[in-house]
Scaffold this active site. Structure first.
Site, PDB file in Angstrom:
ATOM      1  N   MET A 126       0.817  -1.205   0.000  1.00  0.00           N
ATOM      2  CA  MET A 126       0.000   0.000   0.000  1.00  0.00           C
ATOM      3  C   MET A 126       0.858   1.265   0.000  1.00  0.00           C
ATOM      4  SD  MET A 126      -3.035  -1.204   2.648  1.00  0.00           S
ATOM      5  CE  MET A 126      -1.896  -1.748   3.930  1.00  0.00           C
ATOM      6  N   TYR A 182      -2.243  -7.423  17.550  1.00  0.00           N
ATOM      7  CA  TYR A 182      -2.564  -6.584  16.391  1.00  0.00           C
ATOM      8  C   TYR A 182      -3.861  -5.810  16.637  1.00  0.00           C
ATOM      9  CZ  TYR A 182      -2.982  -5.321  11.444  1.00  0.00           C
ATOM     10  OH  TYR A 182      -3.076  -4.637  10.248  1.00  0.00           O
ATOM     11  N   ASP A 236      11.472   4.018   4.979  1.00  0.00           N
ATOM     12  CA  ASP A 236      11.270   2.591   5.190  1.00  0.00           C
ATOM     13  C   ASP A 236      12.531   2.007   5.815  1.00  0.00           C
ATOM     14  OD1 ASP A 236       9.029   0.519   3.798  1.00  0.00           O
ATOM     15  OD2 ASP A 236      10.886  -0.438   4.462  1.00  0.00           O
ATOM     16  N   VAL A 265      11.001   3.684  12.332  1.00  0.00           N
ATOM     17  CA  VAL A 265       9.957   4.575  12.841  1.00  0.00           C
ATOM     18  C   VAL A 265       9.711   4.413  14.332  1.00  0.00           C
ATOM     19  CG1 VAL A 265       8.774   4.858  10.647  1.00  0.00           C
ATOM     20  CG2 VAL A 265       8.154   2.939  12.138  1.00  0.00           C
TER      21      VAL A 265
END
Length: 253
Positions: free
Chosen positions: A14, A153, A33, A62
Site C-alpha cells: 500500500m 494486532y 522505510d 519509525v
C-alpha cells in the site's frame, strides 16, 4: 509550489502504491522505510520516471526517535515544509494474548503505535506554525472489530482508532486534519503469498466477492491527505470490500 508528503513503509504494498500516486499528482515524496536495499531500488526506479528533485528515500526505523528526527531533518533540507504525513509503517503478529512473547508485544506497539507518536512529535510543530497539514494513519478493520488469534494486532490498531480522535481534537485549531484509513485484507505481495485456497476463502467472505487492491488504499490515502477531503477529520474510514459490516449472526430463514 508543489506539496510534500512523507510516507512511512513506502517501498512496498500500500505504501508503494501511495508513493507512486502522490508522485503522479505532482507532489514531492519522501519515502521512509527500514528496508534499505528495497528502498534504494524503488528510489532508482521512481527518480528515473519522475525527478530526483521530486522523490527521495531515507532508511528509517519509525520506532526510534533519533531515526525519525533524522528523517525530519533530511525532509526539511530537501523539500522545505511538509504538507502531509502518511503513517503507513506497521507489522503483524499472531497469537492469543497469553501466547504473545513480550518482545513481540513491545515490537508491534513500537512500530504500529509509538511510530505515530514519534512522527507527530517530529513533524507537527512545523504544521502548527504553518497552520495547515494533514496526517493519515494506516489503522485496520482489526482495530474496529475483534479477530481470532490476533490479540496484539487488535490492541495496536485499536489504539490508533481512538488516538486519531484525540489528535484531531488537539490539532484542529491549527488547521491540521488527522484521519485513519482502515484497510481490510488487501492484495499486497505479502497477502498474495498465501495459498490460493486461502485467498479464495477471504474473497468469499466479502459481500463483493473480492479484496481491495493496494491502489484502492492509495487513492483513499491521497483523498484524506489532500484538500479534496476538507473538512473530514478524526474519522476511521474502512476500505475493506465490506469485511467489517457483518454482525456475525447466522442467516435467519
Amino acid at each position: 509550489m508543489a506539496k510534500t508528503v512523507v510516507i512511512t513503509g513506502g517501498v512496498s504494498g500500500m505504501g508503494l502504491s501511495a508513493s507512486k500516486l502522490f508522485l503522479s499528482k505532482g507532489w514531492n515524496v519522501m519515502i521512509a522505510d527500514f528496508n534499505k536495499e528495497l528502498g534504494e531500488k524503488v528510489y532508482k526506479e521512481l527518480s528515473s520516471k519522475y525527478s530526483k528533485k521530486q522523490v527521495a528515500f531515507q532508511q528509517t526505523d519509525v520506532s526510534n526517535a533519533t531515526s525519525v528526527t533524522d528523517l525530519k531533518t533530511k525532509t526539511s533540507q530537501l523539500f522545505g515544509k511538509v504538507d502531509s504525513v502518511i503513517n503507513n509503517a506497521g507489522i503483524f503478529t499472531k497469537g492469543a494474548l497469553h501466547e504473545v512473547a513480550e518482545d513481540a508485544w513491545d515490537r508491534i506497539m513500537a512500530i504500529d503505535v509509538k511510530s505515530v507518536y514519534l512522527m507527530t512529535k517530529a513533524f507537527v510543530p512545523d504544521m502548527i506554525e504553518q497552520k495547515a497539514g494533514t496526517i493519515v494513519n494506516t489503522a485496520s478493520i482489526s482495530g474496529l472489530t475483534g479477530d481470532y488469534n490476533m490479540a496484539a494486532y487488535n490492541a495496536a490498531k485499536g489504539a490508533l482508532v481512538n488516538l486519531v480522535r484525540a489528535m484531531a481534537l488537539d490539532y484542529g485549531k491549527y488547521g491540521i486534519r488527522v484521519n485513519n484509513i482502515n484497510p481490510g485484507p488487501t492484495m499486497t505481495p505479502m497477502f498474495k503469498a498465501n495459498p490460493q485456497s486461502v485467498i479464495d476463502t477471504f474473497k468469499k467472505a466479502s459481500p463483493l466477492g473480492k479484496l481491495a487492491e493496494p491502489d484502492d488504499i492509495a487513492r483513499v490515502m491521497y483523498f484524506l491527505a489532500s484538500d479534496e477531503s476538507n473538512p473530514i477529520t478524526g474519522e476511521n474510514i474502512p476500505v475493506s470490500a465490506g469485511f467489517e459490516i457483518y454482525s456475525g449472526q447466522p442467516v435467519q430463514k
